[in-house]
Design a protein around this motif. Structure first.
Motif, PDB file in Angstrom:
ATOM      1  N   ALA A   1       0.861  -1.178   0.000  1.00  0.00           N
ATOM      2  CA  ALA A   1       0.000   0.000   0.000  1.00  0.00           C
ATOM      3  C   ALA A   1       0.900   1.231   0.000  1.00  0.00           C
ATOM      4  N   GLU A   2       0.345   2.364  -0.407  1.00  0.00           N
ATOM      5  CA  GLU A   2       1.162   3.575  -0.499  1.00  0.00           C
ATOM      6  C   GLU A   2       1.814   3.942   0.828  1.00  0.00           C
ATOM      7  N   GLN A   3       1.156   3.650   1.940  1.00  0.00           N
ATOM      8  CA  GLN A   3       1.763   3.960   3.237  1.00  0.00           C
ATOM      9  C   GLN A   3       2.990   3.092   3.532  1.00  0.00           C
ATOM     10  N   ASP A   4       3.223   2.035   2.746  1.00  0.00           N
ATOM     11  CA  ASP A   4       4.406   1.182   2.899  1.00  0.00           C
ATOM     12  C   ASP A   4       5.620   1.744   2.158  1.00  0.00           C
TER      13      ASP A   4
ATOM     14  N   ASP B   1       7.495   4.413   2.193  1.00  0.00           N
ATOM     15  CA  ASP B   1       8.626   4.928   2.945  1.00  0.00           C
ATOM     16  C   ASP B   1       9.541   3.790   3.397  1.00  0.00           C
ATOM     17  N   LYS B   2       8.976   2.752   3.987  1.00  0.00           N
ATOM     18  CA  LYS B   2       9.768   1.609   4.474  1.00  0.00           C
ATOM     19  C   LYS B   2      10.392   0.850   3.304  1.00  0.00           C
TER      20      LYS B   2
ATOM     21  N   GLN C   1      13.261  12.515   3.425  1.00  0.00           N
ATOM     22  CA  GLN C   1      11.903  12.955   3.744  1.00  0.00           C
ATOM     23  C   GLN C   1      11.705  14.383   3.276  1.00  0.00           C
TER      24      GLN C   1
ATOM     25  N   ASP D   1       2.907  -5.329  12.634  1.00  0.00           N
ATOM     26  CA  ASP D   1       2.796  -4.072  11.892  1.00  0.00           C
ATOM     27  C   ASP D   1       4.084  -3.711  11.167  1.00  0.00           C
TER      28      ASP D   1
END
Length: 153
Positions: free
Chosen positions: A11-14, A16-17, A36, A64
């Motif tokens: 997902a897009e929130q992943d 960064d990691k 960032q 998580d």
């Protein structure tokens, strides 16, 4: 000890990691820009990948925590009687989770996914500066049957 790893489409929130993992090794630190905010190029690439039904960006996770990533591209070919093949690229395991069997589980998941999609070949490349990675893939049954070439543009 059985490793409990889950897999899902990223997902897009992943993102960064994912970029952090890609940048967290000797070669990746030379070609990735983990900062960032993330450069727009990563967001655009992510959106292109996720909108293409023949591309899957897959994360491995425990609880998580994202602990691995790989991209699988499914390609139809005229060769091999018009068969499909899967290309696995961008395989990384979080530095805190290396040498725990996560990479093995990630690749096995990718092979199973390729089988589900009807592929007859799974292919991948690894940089010649990664001899440990080459041994890792050979241990999983991959054979260095071709000489690969790239032209950087």
């Amino acid at each position: 000890m059985e490793i409990q790893i889950n897999f899902r489409i990223a997902a897009e929130q992943d993102l960064d990691k994912i970029v952090e993992m890609l940048a967290d090794d000797v070669l990746g630190s030379k070609r990735e820009r983990y900062e960032q905010p993330l450069p727009d190029s990563y967001i655009k690439a992510f959106q292109t990948i996720t909108s293409d039904p023949n591309n899957e960006l897959v994360v491995a996770y425990q609880g998580d925590e994202i602990i691995g990533v790989q991209q699988i591209t499914f390609t139809p070919y005229i060769t091999h009687q018009g068969g499909w093949r899967a290309t696995i690229e961008g395989v990384r395991t979080a530095s805190s989770s290396r040498s725990k069997g996560i990479g093995t589980e990630l690749i096995k998941w990718g092979i199973n996914r390729a089988t589900e999609r009807g592929c007859h070949i799974v292919q991948l490349t690894t940089d010649k500066e990664r001899p440990d990675a080459l041994r890792f893939y050979e241990k999983l049954g991959f054979k260095a049957t071709h000489e690969g070439l790239k032209l950087k543009l």
